[in-house]
Scaffold this motif. Structure first.
Motif, PDB file in Angstrom:
ATOM      1  N   ASP A  50       0.826  -1.217   0.000  1.00 56.90           N
ATOM      2  CA  ASP A  50       0.000   0.000   0.000  1.00 56.90           C
ATOM      3  C   ASP A  50       0.859   1.266   0.000  1.00 56.90           C
ATOM      4  O   ASP A  50       0.626   2.211   0.766  1.00 56.90           O
ATOM      5  CB  ASP A  50      -0.961   0.029   1.204  1.00 56.90           C
ATOM      6  N   LEU A  51       1.873   1.306  -0.842  1.00 57.99           N
ATOM      7  CA  LEU A  51       2.707   2.498  -0.971  1.00 57.99           C
ATOM      8  C   LEU A  51       2.022   3.506  -1.881  1.00 57.99           C
ATOM      9  O   LEU A  51       1.420   3.148  -2.891  1.00 57.99           O
ATOM     10  CB  LEU A  51       4.081   2.133  -1.547  1.00 57.99           C
ATOM     11  N   ASP A  52       2.096   4.788  -1.515  1.00 53.89           N
ATOM     12  CA  ASP A  52       1.487   5.844  -2.317  1.00 53.89           C
ATOM     13  C   ASP A  52       2.213   5.980  -3.646  1.00 53.89           C
ATOM     14  O   ASP A  52       3.423   5.774  -3.739  1.00 53.89           O
ATOM     15  CB  ASP A  52       1.527   7.178  -1.566  1.00 53.89           C
ATOM     16  N   ALA A  53       1.461   6.368  -4.678  1.00 55.73           N
ATOM     17  CA  ALA A  53       2.041   6.517  -6.010  1.00 55.73           C
ATOM     18  C   ALA A  53       2.860   7.794  -6.103  1.00 55.73           C
ATOM     19  O   ALA A  53       2.597   8.784  -5.397  1.00 55.73           O
ATOM     20  CB  ALA A  53       0.923   6.528  -7.057  1.00 55.73           C
ATOM     21  N   ASP A  54       3.867   7.741  -6.961  1.00 58.47           N
ATOM     22  CA  ASP A  54       4.723   8.899  -7.256  1.00 58.47           C
ATOM     23  C   ASP A  54       5.308   9.508  -5.976  1.00 58.47           C
ATOM     24  O   ASP A  54       5.248  10.712  -5.756  1.00 58.47           O
ATOM     25  CB  ASP A  54       3.924   9.954  -8.037  1.00 58.47           C
ATOM     26  N   THR A  55       5.871   8.664  -5.112  1.00 57.85           N
ATOM     27  CA  THR A  55       6.436   9.097  -3.836  1.00 57.85           C
ATOM     28  C   THR A  55       7.758   8.376  -3.610  1.00 57.85           C
ATOM     29  O   THR A  55       7.894   7.200  -3.942  1.00 57.85           O
ATOM     30  CB  THR A  55       5.473   8.804  -2.671  1.00 57.85           C
ATOM     31  N   ALA A  56       8.726   9.101  -3.030  1.00 61.34           N
ATOM     32  CA  ALA A  56      10.015   8.505  -2.695  1.00 61.34           C
ATOM     33  C   ALA A  56       9.997   8.024  -1.247  1.00 61.34           C
ATOM     34  O   ALA A  56       9.666   8.799  -0.337  1.00 61.34           O
ATOM     35  CB  ALA A  56      11.142   9.515  -2.908  1.00 61.34           C
ATOM     36  N   THR A  58      16.430   3.531  -0.914  1.00 59.63           N
ATOM     37  CA  THR A  58      15.376   4.438  -1.375  1.00 59.63           C
ATOM     38  C   THR A  58      14.680   3.834  -2.579  1.00 59.63           C
ATOM     39  O   THR A  58      15.322   3.255  -3.472  1.00 59.63           O
ATOM     40  CB  THR A  58      15.961   5.803  -1.748  1.00 59.63           C
ATOM     41  N   HIS A  59      13.367   3.976  -2.608  1.00 58.41           N
ATOM     42  CA  HIS A  59      12.548   3.480  -3.721  1.00 58.41           C
ATOM     43  C   HIS A  59      11.478   4.520  -4.028  1.00 58.41           C
ATOM     44  O   HIS A  59      10.826   5.035  -3.113  1.00 58.41           O
ATOM     45  CB  HIS A  59      11.879   2.152  -3.361  1.00 58.41           C
ATOM     46  N   ARG A  60      11.324   4.839  -5.297  1.00 50.64           N
ATOM     47  CA  ARG A  60      10.295   5.781  -5.733  1.00 50.64           C
ATOM     48  C   ARG A  60       9.236   5.037  -6.519  1.00 50.64           C
ATOM     49  O   ARG A  60       9.537   4.381  -7.520  1.00 50.64           O
ATOM     50  CB  ARG A  60      10.889   6.901  -6.589  1.00 50.64           C
ATOM     51  N   THR A  61       8.028   5.135  -6.080  1.00 51.38           N
ATOM     52  CA  THR A  61       6.923   4.453  -6.747  1.00 51.38           C
ATOM     53  C   THR A  61       6.546   5.208  -8.020  1.00 51.38           C
ATOM     54  O   THR A  61       6.651   6.441  -8.079  1.00 51.38           O
ATOM     55  CB  THR A  61       5.704   4.369  -5.819  1.00 51.38           C
ATOM     56  N   PRO A  62       6.101   4.504  -9.052  1.00 46.85           N
ATOM     57  CA  PRO A  62       5.708   5.175 -10.302  1.00 46.85           C
ATOM     58  C   PRO A  62       4.425   5.964 -10.104  1.00 46.85           C
ATOM     59  O   PRO A  62       3.680   5.735  -9.156  1.00 46.85           O
ATOM     60  CB  PRO A  62       5.524   4.010 -11.285  1.00 46.85           C
TER      61      PRO A  62
END
Length: 529
Positions: free
Chosen positions: A463-469, A489-493
Motif C-alpha cells: 500500500d505504498l502511495d504513487a509517485d512518492t520517494a 530508497t525506492h520511488r513508486t511510479p
C-alpha cells in the motif's frame, strides 16, 4: 407766436432742480456700478446686493472660528439660520488669502462642510474667508466670516511598526508597501536608509509638507537561507523607523550541515547527504569537493535525493562539499574520526556464525602429559582460544536488497545474523524543528510483514502511495549495539491517471476526427445519389 404758445405760458426749469436731478442720477449710477463690481469679485453671485433695504433679510450667517496647523488641512462647518425656516443656500463671497478651499459638501439643511488647506506660508498667523447664506426661496445673501488661526506644531512621521514579508526563494524578489504621513505642522525632509537584503523602489530622499502622504515600496531579495531582520530609517530632524522581517528559502536544501563518515566492513568510511528541491521546476545542482562525488545532481520538482559520500583513508578527515544552483550555495562539512578508522574489523571477525575451535592433533607433543588436569596443565593456561564463544559475533551493519513487486508493493531481503534475532523496518521522514531546520526522524513501519527463515530475512511492505520517494532501513532490535542497514530508497511510479498527458489524447482525437470526416462525406454522397 403760435396758438400753442399763446395758450401756455413759457416753461423754465430752475438750475437748482437740474442739480438735484443730476445728483440723483449720479448716485443711482454709482449704486449699480458698485453692485456690478461686487458681482465680478464673486462670480458665483448674481447681480444683486448682498444687503438691500428693499428686500427683507431671509437668513443670518453664523460666524465661526477655528485653527489649523501650518500647511495642514481642516474641515470647517459653516452654518446659518433661515428666518422662515427651511433649506439654506450658501455662497463663497471672498476667498481666503493664505490658503484655498478644496471642496464642500452639505452637512444638513442649515450646515455646509468646507475643506480648507493652508499654503504653508511661514509669515501668516491668521486667515479668513467670507461666506453668504440665504433662504432657498430667494432674497439677498447675509455675509458671515470664518476666522482661521494658523498654529505651528512639531513635525511627526506616522509609519507602521513593522513590515513582514513572506518566505521567498533566494534570488527571487517579493515586494510590499506602506504609506508615511507627516502629521506635524512643519515640513520634514531627509534621506531613507534601508538594510540588506531589502531595497527601495522610490528615490531615497524625501520631503513631506504637513499632512502630506507618500507611498513607500520595499523589495525583499534574500541571498541566504533562514530568517532575516532589518530596518528602514527615515533620517532627518524627526527620525522614524520601520522594522523589516522576512525569511529566505533556499532553492534546495542540503542536510546535514556536518556529515560524519562512519566506518564500514569494506574498509571505507561512508555517509549520506540529502538534497531536496524547493522550487517549482527542475534544477541542476553543481557539486564541488575533493572527494569522489558526481559533478552535478539533477532534482525534479519537489524531489529528494540522497548522495552517498565515501572515503577510503584511515587518518583524520576534514573536508567539505559545496552545492550550487543559480546564485544559491550550501556548504556541508565532512569529517571522519581517526580512532574510528583504526578499529575497523578484520575480515576474520566478519562472520555470521561462530568459528569452531581448531582440532588438536592425534599425536600430542612430547611435553604433553595426558593425565594432567586442565588446572595443572601449562598448555591449557596458554591456550586463549581453547573454548569458542557460545554466541555468534554480530555484524557491524546489515546488507539489504530492495526488490519491487508491483507499483505499490516492495520486498526487502537481508542476511539475518541468527534465526532468533528480531528485526524492525523503519522509514525516514524529514521534519522541520522549532528553528525551521530539517531534522531526520526514523519511524517504525507497523504494517511491514517480517519473516526470518534460517539466515535470510524478508520484509513485505504494501500500500505504498504513487509517485512518492520512500527510504527504509533494517534495524536489529535485540542487539545492544543497535545494528542497522544502510538506507535504501525506492520511488513508486505515478498513478494511472497521472501518466496521461496531452500527448495521450492526440492519437484518439485524430482517429475520431478522421472518422467523422469520412462519415460526413459518405452521408453527403448518399444524399446526392
Amino acid at each position: 407766436m403760435s396758438s400753442i404758445s399763446k395758450s401756455f405760458p413759457a416753461f423754465r426749469v430752475p438750475p437748482s432742480a437740474l442739480r438735484i436731478v443730476s445728483a440723483g442720477v449720479f448716485a443711482l449710477s454709482a449704486h449699480f456700478i458698485r453692485a456690478d463690481l461686487n458681482s465680478e469679485a464673486t462670480p458665483k453671485l448674481k447681480k444683486k446686493d448682498i444687503l438691500s433695504a428693499s428686500h427683507p433679510i431671509t437668513a443670518v450667517a453664523a460666524p465661526v472660528s477655528t485653527e489649523v496647523n501650518r500647511g495642514g488641512k481642516i474641515v470647517i462647518r459653516i452654518q446659518g439660520i433661515a428666518s422662515g425656516g427651511g433649506q439654506l443656500e450658501f455662497r463663497l463671497l471672498q476667498k481666503p488669502l493664505h490658503g484655498r478651499i478644496l471642496n464642500s459638501k452639505p452637512a444638513g439643511m442649515n450646515s455646509l462642510d468646507v475643506t480648507y488647506v493652508h499654503s504653508g506660508d511661514s509669515a501668516s498667523d491668521h486667515d479668513f474667508f467670507i461666506f453668504g447664506v440665504r433662504s432657498a426661496a430667494g432674497g439677498p445673501f447675509s455675509p458671515g466670516q470664518a476666522k482661521i488661526t494658523i498654529t505651528s506644531s512639531p513635525g511627526h512621521l506616522l509609519v507602521p511598526e513593522a513590515l513582514t514579508f513572506p518566505s521567498t526563494l533566494t534570488g527571487q524578489t517579493a515586494s510590499d508597501s506602506f504609506v508615511v504621513v507627516n502629521e506635524g505642522g512643519e515640513v520634514l525632509n531627509g534621506k531613507i536608509t534601508i538594510s540588506e537584503p531589502w531595497h527601495l523602489v522610490e528615490p531615497a530622499a524625501y520631503q513631506l509638507s504637513p499632512g502630506e502622504k507618500r507611498k513607500i515600496t520595499v523589495l525583499f531579495t534574500p541571498k541566504n537561507h533562514g530568517p532575516c531582520e532589518g530596518r528602514l530609517i527615515f533620517e532627518g530632524a524627526k527620525p522614524a523607523f520601520v522594522n523589516l522581517l522576512g525569511e529566505g528559502l533556499g532553492s534546495f536544501l542540503a542536510s546535514p550541515a556536518k556529515l560524519v563518515l562512519a566506518p564500514t566492513l569494506d574498509g571505507k568510511r561512508r555517509g549520506v547527504v540529502s538534497l531536496q528541491n524547493n522550487t517549482t521546476e527542475p534544477i541542476v545542482i553543481e557539486v564541488e569537493s575533493n572527494l569522489d562525488l558526481p559533478k552535478s545532481v539533477t532534482l525534479q520538482f519537489g524531489e529528494t535525493k540522497e548522495l552517498t559520500v565515501e572515503d577510503s583513508g584511515i587518518g583524520l578527515l576534514t573536508s567539505h562539499i559545496t552545492f550550487k544552483a543559480s546564485a544559491y550555495a550550501r556548504r556541508v562539512e565532512v569529517v571522519a574520526n581517526e580512532a574510528a578508522a583504526r578499529i575497523l574489523p578484520t575480515p576474520a571477525l566478519v562472520v555470521i556464525s561462530p568459528t569452531p575451535a581448531p582440532v588438536a592433533p592425534s599425536t600430542p607433543p612430547v611435553s604433553y602429559t595426558p593425565q594432567a588436569t586442565p588446572e595443572s596443565s601449562p598448555i591449557a593456561e596458554e591456550e586463549p582460544h581453547a573454548s569458542p564463544p557460545s554466541t555468534s559475533v554480530p555484524l557491524l551493519f546489515i546488507s539489504v536488497r530492495l526488490v519491487p513487486l508491483s507499483n505499490s508493493r516492495i520486498k526487502l531481503e537481508w542476511s539475518a545474523d541468527a534465526p532468533i534475532s528480531h528485526y524492525t523496518i523503519e522509514q525516514r521522514y524529514l521534519l522541520l524543528d522549532e528553528e525551521k531546520k530539517i531534522k531526520v526522524q526514523w519511524v517504525p513501519v507497523p504494517s511491514a510483514k517480517i519473516t526470518v527463515s534460517g539466515s535470510q530475512g524478508v520484509a513485505l511492505i504494501e500500500d505504498l502511495d504513487a509517485d512518492t520517494a520512500f527510504t527504509f532501513r533494517i534495524v536489529q532490535t535485540d542487539s545492544d549495539a543497535r545494528i542497522t542497514s544502510l538506507p535504501v530508497t525506492h520511488r513508486t511510479p505515478p498513478g494511472f491517471f497521472h501518466r496521461f498527458t496531452w500527448r495521450s489524447f492526440i492519437f484518439p482525437l485524430g482517429v475520431l476526427s478522421l472518422g467523422l470526416i469520412l462519415w460526413k462525406r459518405w452521408r453527403a454522397r448518399i444524399s446526392a445519389d
